[in-house]
Every structure is written in C-alpha cells, then in structure tokens.
Design an enzyme around this catalytic site. Structure first.
Site, PDB file in Angstrom:
ATOM      1  N   HIS A   1       0.855  -1.188   0.000  1.00 33.34           N
ATOM      2  CA  HIS A   1       0.000   0.000   0.000  1.00 33.34           C
ATOM      3  C   HIS A   1       0.892   1.240   0.000  1.00 33.34           C
ATOM      4  O   HIS A   1       0.650   2.170  -0.760  1.00 33.34           O
ATOM      5  CB  HIS A   1      -0.916  -0.022   1.220  1.00 33.34           C
ATOM      6  CG  HIS A   1      -1.937   1.065   1.218  1.00 33.34           C
ATOM      7  ND1 HIS A   1      -2.828   1.251   0.178  1.00 33.34           N
ATOM      8  CD2 HIS A   1      -2.225   2.037   2.127  1.00 33.34           C
ATOM      9  CE1 HIS A   1      -3.604   2.282   0.437  1.00 33.34           C
ATOM     10  NE2 HIS A   1      -3.261   2.776   1.611  1.00 33.34           N
TER      11      HIS A   1
ATOM     12  N   GLU B   1       2.448  -0.894   8.010  1.00 28.88           N
ATOM     13  CA  GLU B   1       2.459  -1.965   7.009  1.00 28.88           C
ATOM     14  C   GLU B   1       3.693  -2.850   7.162  1.00 28.88           C
ATOM     15  O   GLU B   1       3.611  -4.074   7.008  1.00 28.88           O
ATOM     16  CB  GLU B   1       2.387  -1.375   5.605  1.00 28.88           C
ATOM     17  CG  GLU B   1       2.228  -2.427   4.519  1.00 28.88           C
ATOM     18  CD  GLU B   1       1.893  -1.863   3.151  1.00 28.88           C
ATOM     19  OE1 GLU B   1       1.547  -2.646   2.262  1.00 28.88           O
ATOM     20  OE2 GLU B   1       1.975  -0.619   2.980  1.00 28.88           O
TER      21      GLU B   1
ATOM     22  N   LYS C   1       3.272   3.604  -5.746  1.00 30.00           N
ATOM     23  CA  LYS C   1       2.739   4.949  -5.530  1.00 30.00           C
ATOM     24  C   LYS C   1       3.844   5.995  -5.588  1.00 30.00           C
ATOM     25  O   LYS C   1       3.568   7.185  -5.783  1.00 30.00           O
ATOM     26  CB  LYS C   1       2.026   5.036  -4.177  1.00 30.00           C
ATOM     27  CG  LYS C   1       0.667   4.332  -4.120  1.00 30.00           C
ATOM     28  CD  LYS C   1      -0.004   4.563  -2.779  1.00 30.00           C
ATOM     29  CE  LYS C   1      -1.369   3.874  -2.701  1.00 30.00           C
ATOM     30  NZ  LYS C   1      -1.256   2.403  -2.591  1.00 30.00           N
TER      31      LYS C   1
ATOM     32  N   HIS D   1      -0.982   8.374  -5.382  1.00 29.30           N
ATOM     33  CA  HIS D   1      -2.056   7.660  -4.706  1.00 29.30           C
ATOM     34  C   HIS D   1      -3.369   7.993  -5.400  1.00 29.30           C
ATOM     35  O   HIS D   1      -3.930   9.078  -5.224  1.00 29.30           O
ATOM     36  CB  HIS D   1      -2.118   8.059  -3.235  1.00 29.30           C
ATOM     37  CG  HIS D   1      -2.965   7.144  -2.402  1.00 29.30           C
ATOM     38  ND1 HIS D   1      -3.878   6.260  -2.943  1.00 29.30           N
ATOM     39  CD2 HIS D   1      -3.055   6.977  -1.052  1.00 29.30           C
ATOM     40  CE1 HIS D   1      -4.477   5.591  -1.981  1.00 29.30           C
ATOM     41  NE2 HIS D   1      -3.992   6.003  -0.819  1.00 29.30           N
TER      42      HIS D   1
ATOM     43  N   PHE E   1      -8.704   4.381   4.655  1.00 33.09           N
ATOM     44  CA  PHE E   1      -9.308   5.116   5.756  1.00 33.09           C
ATOM     45  C   PHE E   1     -10.597   4.394   6.169  1.00 33.09           C
ATOM     46  O   PHE E   1     -11.319   3.840   5.338  1.00 33.09           O
ATOM     47  CB  PHE E   1      -9.644   6.538   5.330  1.00 33.09           C
ATOM     48  CG  PHE E   1      -8.499   7.511   5.441  1.00 33.09           C
ATOM     49  CD1 PHE E   1      -7.250   7.124   5.909  1.00 33.09           C
ATOM     50  CD2 PHE E   1      -8.677   8.836   5.076  1.00 33.09           C
ATOM     51  CE1 PHE E   1      -6.211   8.027   6.016  1.00 33.09           C
ATOM     52  CE2 PHE E   1      -7.642   9.756   5.179  1.00 33.09           C
ATOM     53  CZ  PHE E   1      -6.407   9.341   5.647  1.00 33.09           C
TER      54      PHE E   1
END
Length: 403
Positions: free
Chosen positions: A294, A305, A326, A331, A390
């Site tokens: 991520h 993470e 990313k 993102h 989120f």
C-alpha cells in the site's frame, strides 16, 4: 471452485496511457509525479500531483460520450476498453447474461460536483448541467461499460476509499470462481484532482510538498494521483478453451476491518487481510516472492504496514521484495488497487520487481527490502497487492504467475 485467469489488462494514469507505457515506466523507475496543472494552485500549499498529463477525452471517446461522463468514468471506460480488447472477447447476448462488471471508486464524479457547486454558490446561476446526477454517480463508469459490451449480469460499483478497487476485484473473483459469472470486468477509477479535494487533503496534513517517498526516512506524505485500471477475469478452463492469453492467475483475496480508527492504520488489521489472502489461495508465506505494498509515504502507514508484513511472514519477510509503485503513479485513491494489480501482474509477467523510487535512506521503523530506486530482475512466482483504506478497511489480492 474454478481457477480464475486474468485474460485482459487496461490502464490509464500519470505513468502511461495504456498498459505497455505503464509497464515500461514501472521497469525504468520513471515518475509520473509533477507539477499540478489541472487545478489552480495560487491558494493551495500543494503544487504537485500525479495527473494524467495532456489528457484530452477526444483522443479516446466520441464527443457525446465525453459530455455524458465525468472524468473518473471516462478513465473507467478507457481502461475497460483496453482490457476487453486485450482479452479478445466480446460477449454474445447469451454470454452477456453470464458476464459482470464490478468497479471501485472512492469518490465518483467529483469534477462534475465541483463545477456544479461553483455555478450555484459562486457564480450565482440557478441551474446546473441536466445530466449532473448520472455524471456524479459512482456507477457511471460501470453502466457505460455494461452498455458498450452488452454485459447483462451483475453490474455495480464498490466504494471503500483507498481499498475500493481491491474490494471490487475480490467480489468479481468470487463471482467467477463460484460459477456465478463466466467473465468479469473489474478494477477501479478515480479523478480526484479538484481544488476542493486538494484543499481537503491539505487539511489532513498528509500531502507531501515535493514527491512521494514510501518507507524512506524523511518521507512526508502522499501525492494525489488519478486514473483507472481494469482486469478481465475468466475461468481458467474456459479461457484456455478459447485460446486466450493468460496474464496471471488470481488465486486468493483477503478482507478485514480494523474497527478501531477512521484514519490511523492498525497493523493487526492489515496482517489479518494478508493472512486471509494466503489462506484463501492455499499458499504458505514462504511461497510469496513480491508484495506491491500500500506504501502511501506517510510515517504512520509505512511503519504499520512493515510491522504487519513482519507479523505475517516472520523470518521470510527479510527475503521478500516489497515496493510501493505509488512513488511513481501517486495515490489514486479508489483506483490505486487497480493500478497496483496491473503493476503486480506485469511484475509476474516480466519477472521484474518495480522499484520504490525517491528512496533516500533507511528508516529504523521500516526495515524490509523495498527495492529502492531501481527495478530488480528476479524470480517472481507469487505476489500480493495490498490496499488499506481510511475507515480501517483492508483488501489484499494474491496472484500467481502462469507459465
């Protein structure tokens, strides 16, 4: 339970206008992050983004299509069309009844909403564009794709913030594997670069001022991106029977919820999603070679993470290649998992782990092999792609290289 093949890929993002451009940019470590040009920046602190540079809908869409579709839905259609072309399969009416479209988006038609509010609240107009509602709706891209390809089975949109695309892929995977559908077009799209949304992310104090540096000491946050990614999923036996190209095999999905905090990540929730993906795929941790993380570039996410990966993989964590693409395509929120699924499948196909660029120096809280700054040729048989959103919503997908 049927084995599930990926027979088509499509994408559009800051790194490329199709899968080939995207793959080349990943392998060369080329960044799509640059000056933010589609939003006035006089009143923004943030001046950078990963926008689709020089995007003109007329290059892809008929005028009536672009007028009826918000930018996020246009991206969905562009990526979906490429994936369907790559799969080489347009369903007949009978086959369309056994086909599905499931796409993710975190925000939907934000550009249309922004323009409508500008007209109403700032310019004082009393009317907005007549098709504002169908342009704003999260399922706009899904509906356009279903109409274009005559897909008559389950068609819907999924919204779970930054995990939207991976949740969509997981649901499409379940339908194909269980026999509910014989083809699924899935992925995610997002076009979140509006003045209001940039200001909203600034208020969270998580935007990087210059670029995205996942897992690196000195990282300062995310860089917003946009675009879409799409996958075609089919039962492996049916795909082989029609002579389709198999890009990879989708072997498992893992979903979890932190149920703890709206914005702070929980390593336990992330770990449970990875463990669930491995269990679903029937994989031992030692079989995984690469993780597309991520990896947002925020201090909290990257450390969390890393802890989650160590919890799941134990001693094998030190032998994993882990990278965050990313760092190159930004993102893309609800589209992030779709772009990263395409990147993960390309890593399996090319046997090259894409890099985490902009990496400066190790952070004691992030102590894995992050493929720093340069792509790495290496054997990759099994790979995971992580999305953690989120609201504590986690979705992990597992792919296996197909010979």
């Amino acid at each position: 339970m049927r084995r599930v093949a990926v027979t088509g890929l499509g994408c559009i993002c800051s790194q490329g206008r199709d899968v080939d451009e995207f793959s080349q940019a990943l392998s060369s470590g080329t960044s799509g992050i640059g000056a933010l040009t589609i939003v006035p920046t006089e009143r923004t602190v943030c001046k950078v983004a990963a926008e689709v540079h020089g995007y003109d809908p007329d290059d892809w869409l008929m005028p009536q299509e672009s007028q009826r579709l918000d930018r996020f839905a246009q991206f969905a259609v562009i990526a979906g069309r490429e994936a369907m072309r790559a799969a080489g399969f347009v369903p007949s009416r009978e086959q369309g009844l056994r086909s599905a479209v499931v796409m993710g988006s975190g925000i939907g038609g934000l550009s249309t909403l922004d323009i409508g509010f500008q007209r109403l609240y700032v310019e004082g107009h009393n009317k907005v564009y007549p098709l504002s509602v169908p342009k704003v709706m999260l399922n706009a891209g899904v509906s356009a794709l279903s109409m274009q390809f005559g897909i008559l089975g389950p068609c819907y949109a999924v919204s779970s913030a930054c995990s939207s695309a991976n949740h969509a892929i997981s649901l499409a995977f379940a339908m194909v594997r269980s026999g509910q559908a014989d083809l699924a077009l899935t992925g995610g799209s997002e076009a979140c670069l509006t003045f209001g949304m940039v200001k909203a992310w600034e208020a969270l104090r998580v935007l990087a001022p210059d670029t995205c540096r996942p897992f690196s000491k000195g990282r300062q946050g995310i860089v917003l991106g946009e675009g879409a990614g799409a996958l075609i999923l089919e039962p492996l036996d049916l795909a082989l029977a029609r002579g389709a190209t198999i890009h990879a095999e989708l072997v498992g999905c893992g979903l979890s919820s932190d149920a703890s905090d709206l914005t702070l990540p929980d390593p336990d929730g992330a770990a449970r999603a990875m463990q669930a993906a491995l269990l679903d795929a029937g994989l031992a941790p030692e079989q995984v070679n690469y993780i597309n993380a991520h990896g947002t570039g925020t201090p909290a996410n990257d450390a969390s993470e890393t802890r989650a990966i160590r919890a799941v993989f134990g001693a094998h964590a030190g032998r994993l290649a882990v990278s965050s693409t990313k760092s190159m395509h930004g993102h893309a929120l609800g589209a992030a998992g779709a772009l990263e699924a395409v990147a993960t499948i390309q890593a399996l196909k090319t046997q090259i782990a894409p890099p985490t660029i902009n990496y400066l120096e190790p952070d004691p809280d992030c102590d894995l092999d992050y493929v720093a700054n340069q792509a790495r040729p290496m054997p990759i048989e099994v790979a995971l792609s992580n999305s953690f959103a989120f609201g504590g919503l986690n979705a992990v997908v597992a792919f296996r290289r197909y010979p």
